[in-house]
Design a protein around this motif. Structure first.
Motif, PDB file in Angstrom:
ATOM      1  N   UNK A 329      69.509  81.270  85.439  1.00 41.25           N
ATOM      2  CA  UNK A 329      69.690  80.030  84.685  1.00 41.25           C
ATOM      3  C   UNK A 329      70.797  80.160  83.639  1.00 41.25           C
ATOM      4  N   UNK A 330      70.880  81.314  82.997  1.00 41.86           N
ATOM      5  CA  UNK A 330      71.965  81.519  82.030  1.00 41.86           C
ATOM      6  C   UNK A 330      73.317  81.520  82.737  1.00 41.86           C
ATOM      7  N   UNK A 331      73.394  82.186  83.885  1.00 38.34           N
ATOM      8  CA  UNK A 331      74.653  82.251  84.618  1.00 38.34           C
ATOM      9  C   UNK A 331      75.121  80.877  85.068  1.00 38.34           C
ATOM     10  N   UNK A 332      74.202  80.071  85.568  1.00 37.71           N
ATOM     11  CA  UNK A 332      74.568  78.726  86.035  1.00 37.71           C
ATOM     12  C   UNK A 332      74.959  77.826  84.879  1.00 37.71           C
ATOM     13  N   UNK A 333      74.218  77.898  83.773  1.00 38.18           N
ATOM     14  CA  UNK A 333      74.561  77.055  82.612  1.00 38.18           C
ATOM     15  C   UNK A 333      75.926  77.457  82.038  1.00 38.18           C
ATOM     16  N   UNK A 343      61.952  74.820  82.051  1.00 40.70           N
ATOM     17  CA  UNK A 343      61.439  75.893  81.188  1.00 40.70           C
ATOM     18  C   UNK A 343      60.630  76.878  82.020  1.00 40.70           C
ATOM     19  N   UNK A 344      60.797  76.818  83.324  1.00 39.42           N
ATOM     20  CA  UNK A 344      59.993  77.602  84.263  1.00 39.42           C
ATOM     21  C   UNK A 344      60.920  78.268  85.270  1.00 39.42           C
ATOM     22  N   UNK A 345      60.385  79.043  86.200  1.00 37.71           N
ATOM     23  CA  UNK A 345      61.238  79.606  87.238  1.00 37.71           C
ATOM     24  C   UNK A 345      61.918  78.563  88.125  1.00 37.71           C
ATOM     25  N   UNK A 346      61.318  77.389  88.289  1.00 35.57           N
ATOM     26  CA  UNK A 346      61.952  76.338  89.099  1.00 35.57           C
ATOM     27  C   UNK A 346      63.318  76.018  88.511  1.00 35.57           C
ATOM     28  N   UNK A 347      64.368  76.144  89.328  1.00 36.22           N
ATOM     29  CA  UNK A 347      65.739  76.001  88.845  1.00 36.22           C
ATOM     30  C   UNK A 347      66.470  74.893  89.607  1.00 36.22           C
ATOM     31  N   UNK A 348      66.491  73.677  89.031  1.00 38.24           N
ATOM     32  CA  UNK A 348      67.217  72.592  89.677  1.00 38.24           C
ATOM     33  C   UNK A 348      68.673  72.582  89.223  1.00 38.24           C
ATOM     34  N   UNK A 349      69.572  72.353  90.162  1.00 35.82           N
ATOM     35  CA  UNK A 349      70.994  72.237  89.833  1.00 35.82           C
ATOM     36  C   UNK A 349      71.408  70.813  90.178  1.00 35.82           C
ATOM     37  N   UNK A 388      70.200  70.637  94.018  1.00 35.44           N
ATOM     38  CA  UNK A 388      69.975  71.871  94.752  1.00 35.44           C
ATOM     39  C   UNK A 388      68.876  72.620  94.004  1.00 35.44           C
ATOM     40  N   UNK A 389      67.783  72.901  94.687  1.00 36.73           N
ATOM     41  CA  UNK A 389      66.596  73.468  94.028  1.00 36.73           C
ATOM     42  C   UNK A 389      66.441  74.936  94.414  1.00 36.73           C
ATOM     43  N   UNK A 390      66.506  75.797  93.406  1.00 38.30           N
ATOM     44  CA  UNK A 390      66.403  77.238  93.611  1.00 38.30           C
ATOM     45  C   UNK A 390      65.072  77.748  93.068  1.00 38.30           C
ATOM     46  N   UNK A 408      78.259  78.984  93.767  1.00 38.77           N
ATOM     47  CA  UNK A 408      78.010  77.638  93.259  1.00 38.77           C
ATOM     48  C   UNK A 408      79.219  77.110  92.468  1.00 38.77           C
ATOM     49  N   UNK A 409      79.865  77.979  91.742  1.00 30.53           N
ATOM     50  CA  UNK A 409      81.055  77.557  90.989  1.00 30.53           C
ATOM     51  C   UNK A 409      82.140  77.067  91.940  1.00 30.53           C
TER      52      UNK A 409
END
Length: 429
Positions: A329-333, A343-349, A388-390, A408-409
């Motif tokens: 999440x830090x890398x994507x942000x 605020x959870x492991x679910x990571x929506x992009x 995109x849901x990770x 992703x970038x």
């Protein structure tokens, strides 16, 4: 004399003809999307790297949060239980002939883990949640619920309405509006003589944000109601011990019913609901979906006990999960991506684009970058958006994270440059 009423006449329609004319909002894409965007086949051992259409892909689409699906101790117990009991035992529904001491043992362990007096096993999470709502809420009762609750909750509420029950919805996590709905519900129950059930989620499984259980629980100082929480994604991942979002917020005593599933952190199937002993007993004797359904098979019961044991005793699994989650999440942000309020492991992009652009982008990810993740488009989310849901797990690596952020970038640059534009969804032909 008054004229006779003329009734409008309709021609008969074969129910199958209606289906052929309208396959539904998702089904309309079935011809082109089946087997690739919808109903894809991931093959091989359950692992971050699996086989999709004959080649290895880095997959972020499995709800195997703690990596228990192929944990050697889990595999050993699953195999031995299947050998000892077969997949049929116990035969029959729990109430009639499918009850065992092992089922009771698992229920007691689950109740203790989430801080409740008792628990009841459910064959499936979706079916179980629908039935919990249908059983608890009578026609004089009122349901107050979050607008982004899962489809299983919505189906339970539809059944409640079909019985003549009333419900009030509040915008997602809007506690001020929740309070207003509780005021309306209170007035309604003062007339009907019923009670109020508030339903929300611990972790909202699509966007990853948390239900504000602490704020809803605080409203008990002003209103009389009970809280049912669907914590499918929070059980095993959230809280000091992994007991879920109620533990995370320190409101376990204020949350009246906790629902959890084995299909996420426990990497199996089945579910449970935990509450006060008399409430669980009421559900046990009145939930039609369990009374008239075959008992959970013994290998899954024994396997679930092993999974729960590992969940409780191997905190390093949860710790590593969160190491991967935070890095991803830090890398994507940092790379400029919008992850919403997870605020959870679910990571929506979240990206902006059309359905055809979403399919072209996803095909590029899968075919050229060997990355498999779930694609979510309208009508699940608003038009013009792509999600995109990770789902990171404890068995992903930081190398997996770095590779994904870089890929992703690149696809984001292509999307913004218009390289995925098309009038129709992507096709393999």
């Amino acid at each position: 004399m008054p004229s006779k009423l003329k009734l409008k006449s309709y021609s008969k329609v074969d129910i199958f003809d209606k289906i052929s004319e309208n396959m539904g909002p998702l089904g309309q894409y079935g011809k082109d999307a089946h087997g690739y965007f919808m109903f894809p086949k991931l093959e091989g051992e359950i692992h971050p790297h699996m086989i999709f259409r004959g080649k290895k892909v880095l997959t972020w689409s499995l709800n195997n949060y703690l990596g228990l699906a192929n944990h050697p101790e889990v595999r050993e117990v699953d195999g031995q239980a299947a050998k000892d009991w077969g997949l049929g035992y116990p035969m029959g529904a729990r109430m009639m002939s499918g009850h065992t001491s092992k089922h009771e043992e698992l229920e007691a362990a689950l109740a203790d883990f989430v801080g409740k007096e008792d628990a009841y096993l459910l064959n499936f999470g979706y079916q179980g949640m629908v039935s919990i709502i249908d059983t608890l809420a009578g026609r004089n009762d009122v349901i107050v619920y979050d607008s982004e609750c899962h489809a299983c909750i919505m189906d339970g509420i539809f059944l409640h309405k079909a019985k003549g029950g009333k419900s009030f919805v509040f915008p997602h996590n809007d506690i001020e509006r929740c309070e207003k709905m509780l005021s309306m519900a209170t007035r309604r129950t003062e007339e009907s003589g019923g009670g109020i059930l508030v339903i929300t989620e611990g972790v909202f499984g699509m966007a990853g944000d948390l239900g504000h259980l602490h704020k809803i629980a605080a409203l008990k100082d002003k209103f009389e109601f009970r809280i049912l929480v669907d914590d499918a994604h929070g059980f095993g991942t959230m809280g000091k011990t992994g007991a879920g979002v109620a533990e995370h917020y320190g409101v376990t005593d204020k949350v009246d019913l906790i629902f959890g599933t084995f299909a996420k952190s426990m990497a199996g199937f089945g579910a449970f609901v935990a509450s006060r002993e008399d409430v669980v007993q009421f559900l046990r004797y009145n939930m039609r979906s369990q009374i008239y359904a075959k008992s959970l098979p013994m290998p899954m019961v024994i396997g679930a006990m092993k999974r729960l044991e590992l969940l409780k005793t191997h905190s390093e699994l949860r710790e590593h999960l969160w190491t991967v989650v935070k890095a991803l999440q830090k890398g994507l942000r940092t790379a400029g991506f919008n992850l919403g309020h997870t605020e959870s492991p679910v990571t929506p992009v979240f990206l902006n684009g059309t359905v055809p652009e979403a399919t072209n982008l996803t095909m590029d990810l899968r075919e050229n970058y060997n990355i498999f993740c779930s694609i979510v488009v309208y009508p699940v989310i608003p038009k013009g958006q792509i999600m995109l849901r990770l789902i990171p797990t404890a068995i992903h690596t930081l190398e997996d994270v770095d590779f994904t952020v870089k890929a992703f970038s690149e696809i984001k640059e292509k999307l913004e440059a218009g390289k995925y534009q098309s009038d129709k969804i992507a096709s393999l032909s």
